[in-house]
Scaffold this motif. Structure first.
Motif, PDB file in Angstrom:
ATOM      1  N   GLU A  56      43.916  15.978  39.344  1.00 59.61           N
ATOM      2  CA  GLU A  56      44.857  15.255  38.489  1.00 59.61           C
ATOM      3  C   GLU A  56      44.437  13.807  38.259  1.00 59.61           C
ATOM      4  OE1 GLU A  56      48.588  15.798  40.426  1.00 59.61           O
ATOM      5  OE2 GLU A  56      48.805  17.899  39.759  1.00 59.61           O
ATOM      6  N   SER A  57      43.752  13.204  39.235  1.00 56.24           N
ATOM      7  CA  SER A  57      43.317  11.815  39.074  1.00 56.24           C
ATOM      8  C   SER A  57      42.002  11.713  38.311  1.00 56.24           C
ATOM      9  CB  SER A  57      43.161  11.153  40.447  1.00 56.24           C
ATOM     10  OG  SER A  57      42.070  11.725  41.154  1.00 56.24           O
ATOM     11  N   ARG A  58      41.388  12.855  38.036  1.00 56.99           N
ATOM     12  CA  ARG A  58      40.065  12.895  37.391  1.00 56.99           C
ATOM     13  C   ARG A  58      39.062  12.060  38.183  1.00 56.99           C
ATOM     14  NH1 ARG A  58      40.186  14.823  32.119  1.00 56.99           N
ATOM     15  NH2 ARG A  58      38.496  13.476  31.408  1.00 56.99           N
ATOM     16  N   CYS A  59      39.069  12.293  39.483  1.00 55.95           N
ATOM     17  CA  CYS A  59      38.247  11.523  40.417  1.00 55.95           C
ATOM     18  C   CYS A  59      36.763  11.656  40.068  1.00 55.95           C
ATOM     19  CB  CYS A  59      38.505  12.021  41.843  1.00 55.95           C
ATOM     20  SG  CYS A  59      37.835  10.961  43.131  1.00 55.95           S
ATOM     21  N   ALA A  60      36.063  10.518  40.077  1.00 61.08           N
ATOM     22  CA  ALA A  60      34.634  10.481  39.774  1.00 61.08           C
ATOM     23  C   ALA A  60      33.966   9.473  40.697  1.00 61.08           C
ATOM     24  CB  ALA A  60      34.403  10.094  38.313  1.00 61.08           C
ATOM     25  N   CYS A  61      32.655   9.626  40.904  1.00 61.27           N
ATOM     26  CA  CYS A  61      31.928   8.675  41.746  1.00 61.27           C
ATOM     27  C   CYS A  61      30.435   8.806  41.456  1.00 61.27           C
ATOM     28  CB  CYS A  61      32.208   8.912  43.233  1.00 61.27           C
ATOM     29  SG  CYS A  61      31.442  10.421  43.886  1.00 61.27           S
ATOM     30  N   THR A  62      29.635   8.051  42.177  1.00 59.17           N
ATOM     31  CA  THR A  62      28.181   8.092  41.978  1.00 59.17           C
ATOM     32  C   THR A  62      27.452   8.777  43.140  1.00 59.17           C
ATOM     33  OG1 THR A  62      27.940   5.880  42.952  1.00 59.17           O
ATOM     34  CG2 THR A  62      28.192   5.996  40.554  1.00 59.17           C
ATOM     35  N   TRP A  63      28.160   9.580  43.934  1.00 57.33           N
ATOM     36  CA  TRP A  63      27.490  10.320  45.002  1.00 57.33           C
ATOM     37  C   TRP A  63      26.684  11.457  44.371  1.00 57.33           C
ATOM     38  CZ3 TRP A  63      29.844  14.459  48.667  1.00 57.33           C
ATOM     39  CH2 TRP A  63      28.865  14.853  49.593  1.00 57.33           C
TER      40      TRP A  63
END
Length: 382
Positions: free
Chosen positions: A350-357
């Motif tokens: 729901e938060s549309r979580c994203a990262c650079t891992w």
């Protein structure tokens, strides 16, 4: 052929969300023989928890299904003399790929462990990847180990001399504010002089010991990636000789493009930091502003992290925990099916979580119905 068919058996996970993870990262120890300034895990490393016991790993292995990728990280994994026994604990899961990142500061031990793991797991492609942060002065300054560069170079040589068919030798280069200007030239040196099968390019992230190293220009990260891709095209980096090598190369190219876009959007203020309620922010971002580059995160569904204390986490970045394995008799399924795990997975969606891992990004892309056909087409063209 058998390895390729085994990889294809994971195809249904493109659509099936629930089930055992197919990408499992184990922090086999919190101990390390370096004090790297760019380490996102430095507080845990300073605590130096020894890691789970072999019987505990065996219990996890009994509650884990088939694995596409098993990563044995840390801390410094080669500090565990029993690392082959850790790998052995997951033999029934028949991982297609088993990877071990190492700082290379224990050349003789790394050679011995790599040989034993590869020979004991002939149906698994085993990768030992040695980290480099730049030429000797830069490398030793970032890792704070005088003489560390020479030891890492020796380790690559020892690993290459093994010449075991299912053993790949990699290098890892993390782009930081301190080495970004020299990155393309240094990657050329690694490829020409050390001759590894592949170089993994990471982007400094999280809350490192030295936060100033996070100040990477996205354009310089792209330049490093472009140099690596040119070296692959030229044959200087042959890539790993595993059944799905073309697919791996195509996936990596897509992954680097996505990481670069996230880094650019973060610098431009187009995405905002987010954190799971009650957990300190660790580098997660709201991916809504990525203008079509957002790929749904499957952390906690198809990929999972188990740390050196037995905490089960969806990823290395979010910090949220499904619970501790020692509290449920080391039964991984009990935590995966729990209410807290479902709440965290729902929040990620729901938060549309994203990262650079990079590891999570690579798996997410490969098992995203929108991205997988593009990766496959790229692989077929290569």
């Amino acid at each position: 052929m058998a390895g390729a068919l085994r990889t294809l058996s994971f195809l249904p996970r493109l659509w099936i969300r629930r089930g055992s993870p197919i990408h499992l990262t184990l922090f086999v120890t919190g101990r390390c023989n370096a004090k790297c300034r760019h380490c996102f895990y430095w507080e845990e490393v300073d605590a130096a928890a020894p890691g789970l016991s072999i019987p505990e790993f065996e219990a996890i292995g009994r509650s884990t299904g088939p694995l596409l990728w098993l990563a044995l990280g840390g801390g410094e994994p080669t500090l565990r003399e029993d690392l082959p026994a850790v790998a052995r604990a997951f033999r029934r899961s028949r991982p297609s790929v088993l990877s071990v990142p190492t700082n290379g500061f224990l050349p003789e031990r790394a050679e011995r462990l790599a040989s034993e793991i590869a020979r004991e797991n002939p149906d698994t492609f085993v990768v030992f990847a040695v980290s480099f942060e730049g030429p000797q002065a830069v490398h030793d300054r970032i890792r704070e180990v005088p003489g560390g560069f020479a030891l890492a170079v020796e380790t690559v040589g020892r690993l290459r001399s093994l010449r075991i068919g299912n053993l790949g030798v990699g290098a890892i280069f993390t782009v930081t504010a301190e080495n970004q200007d020299l990155a393309p030239g240094f990657l050329e040196w690694i490829a020409r002089e050390l001759r590894p099968d592949n170089v993994t390019i990471n982007l400094a992230r999280g809350r490192p010991r030295d936060p100033s190293l996070l100040g990477v220009d996205p354009a310089k990260y792209r330049a490093a990636v472009a140099r690596k891709e040119a070296l692959v095209r030229e044959g200087a980096l042959p890539y790993f000789r595993m059944p799905h090598a073309r697919l791996g190369l195509a996936r990596d190219a897509e992954m680097h493009g996505r990481i670069a876009e996230i880094a650019r959007a973060r610098e431009a203020g187009e995405v905002r930091p987010i954190a799971f309620p009650g957990v300190e922010a660790g580098g997660a971002l709201d991916g809504t502003g990525l203008n079509g580059a957002y790929v749904p995160c499957r952390a906690g569904e198809i990929s999972l992290v188990v740390d050196e204390r037995g905490e089960v986490r969806p990823c290395e970045v979010l910090g949220a925990s499904f619970g501790n394995l020692r509290e449920v008799g080391m039964d991984l399924r009990a935590l995966l099916e729990g209410e807290r795990a479902e709440r965290i997975r729902r929040w990620i969606r729901e938060s549309r979580c994203a990262c650079t891992w990079e590891c999570a990004a690579a798996t997410n892309l490969l098992f995203d119905p929108g991205s997988a056909p593009r990766i496959l087409a790229r692989a077929l063209r290569s």
